[in-house]
Design a protein around this motif. Sequence first.
Motif, PDB file in Angstrom:
ATOM      1  N   ALA A  31     -26.357 -56.819  67.238  1.00 44.96           N
ATOM      2  CA  ALA A  31     -27.778 -57.068  66.990  1.00 44.96           C
ATOM      3  C   ALA A  31     -28.011 -58.505  66.563  1.00 44.96           C
ATOM      4  O   ALA A  31     -28.981 -59.153  66.990  1.00 44.96           O
ATOM      5  CB  ALA A  31     -28.285 -56.100  65.918  1.00 44.96           C
ATOM      6  N   ARG A  32     -27.125 -59.030  65.714  1.00 43.53           N
ATOM      7  CA  ARG A  32     -27.282 -60.414  65.249  1.00 43.53           C
ATOM      8  C   ARG A  32     -27.073 -61.395  66.403  1.00 43.53           C
ATOM      9  O   ARG A  32     -27.756 -62.416  66.496  1.00 43.53           O
ATOM     10  CB  ARG A  32     -26.299 -60.687  64.119  1.00 43.53           C
ATOM     11  N   LEU A  33     -26.119 -61.101  67.276  1.00 43.80           N
ATOM     12  CA  LEU A  33     -25.876 -61.970  68.431  1.00 43.80           C
ATOM     13  C   LEU A  33     -27.111 -62.034  69.325  1.00 43.80           C
ATOM     14  O   LEU A  33     -27.505 -63.108  69.792  1.00 43.80           O
ATOM     15  CB  LEU A  33     -24.674 -61.444  69.226  1.00 43.80           C
ATOM     16  N   ALA A  34     -27.745 -60.866  69.548  1.00 44.88           N
ATOM     17  CA  ALA A  34     -28.959 -60.840  70.360  1.00 44.88           C
ATOM     18  C   ALA A  34     -30.097 -61.603  69.682  1.00 44.88           C
ATOM     19  O   ALA A  34     -30.836 -62.345  70.339  1.00 44.88           O
ATOM     20  CB  ALA A  34     -29.379 -59.385  70.620  1.00 44.88           C
ATOM     21  N   ALA A  35     -30.224 -61.441  68.361  1.00 46.30           N
ATOM     22  CA  ALA A  35     -31.276 -62.146  67.627  1.00 46.30           C
ATOM     23  C   ALA A  35     -31.044 -63.655  67.652  1.00 46.30           C
ATOM     24  O   ALA A  35     -31.983 -64.436  67.825  1.00 46.30           O
ATOM     25  CB  ALA A  35     -31.333 -61.641  66.188  1.00 46.30           C
ATOM     26  N   MET A  36     -29.787 -64.067  67.491  1.00 46.88           N
ATOM     27  CA  MET A  36     -29.475 -65.500  67.513  1.00 46.88           C
ATOM     28  C   MET A  36     -29.638 -66.090  68.913  1.00 46.88           C
ATOM     29  O   MET A  36     -30.015 -67.260  69.064  1.00 46.88           O
ATOM     30  CB  MET A  36     -28.047 -65.732  67.018  1.00 46.88           C
ATOM     31  N   HIS A  37     -29.374 -65.279  69.929  1.00 52.09           N
ATOM     32  CA  HIS A  37     -29.579 -65.760  71.302  1.00 52.09           C
ATOM     33  C   HIS A  37     -31.064 -66.030  71.554  1.00 52.09           C
ATOM     34  O   HIS A  37     -31.430 -67.059  72.145  1.00 52.09           O
ATOM     35  CB  HIS A  37     -29.057 -64.724  72.298  1.00 52.09           C
ATOM     36  N   ALA A  38     -31.912 -65.110  71.089  1.00 51.78           N
ATOM     37  CA  ALA A  38     -33.358 -65.311  71.238  1.00 51.78           C
ATOM     38  C   ALA A  38     -33.828 -66.509  70.412  1.00 51.78           C
ATOM     39  O   ALA A  38     -34.652 -67.313  70.874  1.00 51.78           O
ATOM     40  CB  ALA A  38     -34.101 -64.042  70.817  1.00 51.78           C
ATOM     41  N   ALA A  39     -33.283 -66.643  69.194  1.00 47.97           N
ATOM     42  CA  ALA A  39     -33.653 -67.776  68.342  1.00 47.97           C
ATOM     43  C   ALA A  39     -33.210 -69.098  68.968  1.00 47.97           C
ATOM     44  O   ALA A  39     -33.938 -70.093  68.923  1.00 47.97           O
ATOM     45  CB  ALA A  39     -33.023 -67.614  66.962  1.00 47.97           C
ATOM     46  N   GLU A  40     -32.027 -69.096  69.567  1.00 51.12           N
ATOM     47  CA  GLU A  40     -31.523 -70.315  70.208  1.00 51.12           C
ATOM     48  C   GLU A  40     -32.451 -70.764  71.337  1.00 51.12           C
ATOM     49  O   GLU A  40     -32.770 -71.961  71.454  1.00 51.12           O
ATOM     50  CB  GLU A  40     -30.121 -70.057  70.759  1.00 51.12           C
ATOM     51  N   LYS A  41     -32.895 -69.814  72.136  1.00 50.00           N
ATOM     52  CA  LYS A  41     -33.808 -70.164  73.238  1.00 50.00           C
ATOM     53  C   LYS A  41     -35.127 -70.712  72.700  1.00 50.00           C
ATOM     54  O   LYS A  41     -35.649 -71.718  73.209  1.00 50.00           O
ATOM     55  CB  LYS A  41     -34.072 -68.938  74.115  1.00 50.00           C
ATOM     56  N   ASN A  42     -35.659 -70.075  71.667  1.00 51.03           N
ATOM     57  CA  ASN A  42     -36.925 -70.544  71.090  1.00 51.03           C
ATOM     58  C   ASN A  42     -36.787 -71.942  70.487  1.00 51.03           C
ATOM     59  O   ASN A  42     -37.682 -72.787  70.633  1.00 51.03           O
ATOM     60  CB  ASN A  42     -37.414 -69.566  70.025  1.00 51.03           C
ATOM     61  N   ILE A  43     -35.683 -72.189  69.812  1.00 51.74           N
ATOM     62  CA  ILE A  43     -35.465 -73.502  69.197  1.00 51.74           C
ATOM     63  C   ILE A  43     -35.292 -74.578  70.267  1.00 51.74           C
ATOM     64  O   ILE A  43     -35.807 -75.698  70.135  1.00 51.74           O
ATOM     65  CB  ILE A  43     -34.244 -73.451  68.257  1.00 51.74           C
ATOM     66  N   GLU A  44     -34.548 -74.240  71.317  1.00 55.82           N
ATOM     67  CA  GLU A  44     -34.369 -75.216  72.394  1.00 55.82           C
ATOM     68  C   GLU A  44     -35.705 -75.547  73.056  1.00 55.82           C
ATOM     69  O   GLU A  44     -35.984 -76.715  73.376  1.00 55.82           O
ATOM     70  CB  GLU A  44     -33.387 -74.671  73.429  1.00 55.82           C
ATOM     71  N   ASP A  45     -36.553 -74.521  73.258  1.00 55.52           N
ATOM     72  CA  ASP A  45     -37.882 -74.767  73.822  1.00 55.52           C
ATOM     73  C   ASP A  45     -38.710 -75.652  72.893  1.00 55.52           C
ATOM     74  O   ASP A  45     -39.413 -76.568  73.346  1.00 55.52           O
ATOM     75  CB  ASP A  45     -38.608 -73.439  74.071  1.00 55.52           C
ATOM     76  N   MET A  46     -38.621 -75.376  71.592  1.00 54.29           N
ATOM     77  CA  MET A  46     -39.367 -76.182  70.620  1.00 54.29           C
ATOM     78  C   MET A  46     -38.876 -77.622  70.611  1.00 54.29           C
ATOM     79  O   MET A  46     -39.671 -78.570  70.552  1.00 54.29           O
ATOM     80  CB  MET A  46     -39.231 -75.569  69.220  1.00 54.29           C
ATOM     81  N   ARG A  47     -37.556 -77.789  70.677  1.00 55.37           N
ATOM     82  CA  ARG A  47     -37.007 -79.142  70.668  1.00 55.37           C
ATOM     83  C   ARG A  47     -37.439 -79.924  71.909  1.00 55.37           C
ATOM     84  O   ARG A  47     -37.784 -81.119  71.824  1.00 55.37           O
ATOM     85  CB  ARG A  47     -35.484 -79.106  70.577  1.00 55.37           C
ATOM     86  N   GLU A  48     -37.432 -79.276  73.056  1.00 58.73           N
ATOM     87  CA  GLU A  48     -37.882 -79.940  74.280  1.00 58.73           C
ATOM     88  C   GLU A  48     -39.343 -80.351  74.165  1.00 58.73           C
ATOM     89  O   GLU A  48     -39.739 -81.439  74.603  1.00 58.73           O
ATOM     90  CB  GLU A  48     -37.679 -79.011  75.472  1.00 58.73           C
ATOM     91  N   GLU A  49     -40.150 -79.458  73.571  1.00 59.63           N
ATOM     92  CA  GLU A  49     -41.569 -79.779  73.394  1.00 59.63           C
ATOM     93  C   GLU A  49     -41.752 -80.952  72.437  1.00 59.63           C
ATOM     94  O   GLU A  49     -42.567 -81.854  72.687  1.00 59.63           O
ATOM     95  CB  GLU A  49     -42.309 -78.551  72.871  1.00 59.63           C
ATOM     96  N   LEU A  50     -40.978 -80.963  71.346  1.00 62.64           N
ATOM     97  CA  LEU A  50     -41.056 -82.065  70.386  1.00 62.64           C
ATOM     98  C   LEU A  50     -40.596 -83.378  71.009  1.00 62.64           C
ATOM     99  O   LEU A  50     -41.197 -84.436  70.780  1.00 62.64           O
ATOM    100  CB  LEU A  50     -40.204 -81.751  69.155  1.00 62.64           C
ATOM    101  N   GLN A  51     -39.528 -83.308  71.804  1.00 60.52           N
ATOM    102  CA  GLN A  51     -39.043 -84.518  72.463  1.00 60.52           C
ATOM    103  C   GLN A  51     -40.060 -85.050  73.469  1.00 60.52           C
ATOM    104  O   GLN A  51     -40.253 -86.270  73.596  1.00 60.52           O
ATOM    105  CB  GLN A  51     -37.701 -84.238  73.153  1.00 60.52           C
ATOM    106  N   ALA A  52     -40.738 -84.124  74.175  1.00 62.57           N
ATOM    107  CA  ALA A  52     -41.781 -84.541  75.112  1.00 62.57           C
ATOM    108  C   ALA A  52     -42.945 -85.192  74.358  1.00 62.57           C
ATOM    109  O   ALA A  52     -43.482 -86.229  74.788  1.00 62.57           O
ATOM    110  CB  ALA A  52     -42.268 -83.344  75.925  1.00 62.57           C
TER     111      ALA A  52
END
Length: 288
Positions: free
Chosen positions: A242-263
């Motif tokens: 369950a934690r692996l699945a939650a961290m996978h979803a969090a990783e995707k959200n953070i990467e999307d946020m970082r790309e948006e911030l970099q843009a």
Amino acid sequence: MQTLDALQKRIKTTTDLLSVVKTMKSLAAVNIRHFDRAAQSLVQYAEVVEHGWSVLFRSGGVMLPTGKESKAVLLTVGSDQGMCGQFNELAVQAGLKAGEQLEDKGLEVSFWSAGDRIRAMLEDSGKEPKLHFSMPGTLGGVAPIVNDLVGRMAQWKRQGVERFHVVYNGQHEHEGYSPINNRILPLDKTWGERLGADKWPGRCIPQVFIPGDTMFSELFRQHLFIMLYGAIARSMAAENIARLAAMHAAEKNIEDMREELQANFRQTRQNSITEELLDVMAGFEALV
């Protein structure tokens, strides 16, 4: 619009957070394999204990009870930690449902909890646990909590409680994990007759040279240990799934946020450069 300095700080914070999430993903993946191996290691040992039961019942040294139970204990296993999605919620829902089914059969049900979050959720549901156990953080802490559980179960059994269930989340091939309801006790006559009738794997059935009560007591304790150790180890493996699945979803959200911030950073920087060039041109034109 945010300044360049503010955007840079947010990008750095997001990058640091992403690094933490990736580390937690790696730890969860390692723990899944670790706890799953521990649970699987019990399989062969459980077979040996089952053969011991078979020999005991074939010798006719012990008669199992056939009476109706009036009291039951239901242990719900969860987590002391967060960041594992709906893991604890599913365990509590399954535990409450199992409790209702036992009460519908006329049994007086007492709830036990393993995991601080499970205890809080049971209390919120009006089912305050009679006993609570803290979940171990490592595999080395599983045996002590299991030994404590076995001792408590023996005490309650002497007080007239014959039925024990453990509800926990176990690994599921397609869904990652799902609730499991295991009946640990009673060891009834039907169960004993099945073991006594099973085909013996070898050519010669071993002889029993110790009193039936003594052998029953030893096998009984091993049965409890195997069932409880397996439940807790599998629950901890499922928790990390369950934690692996939650961290996978969090990783995707953070990467999307970082790309948006970099843009946003690139756009803000471009706007700043454009404004500076326009100011230079305007100043030049004024001088001319």
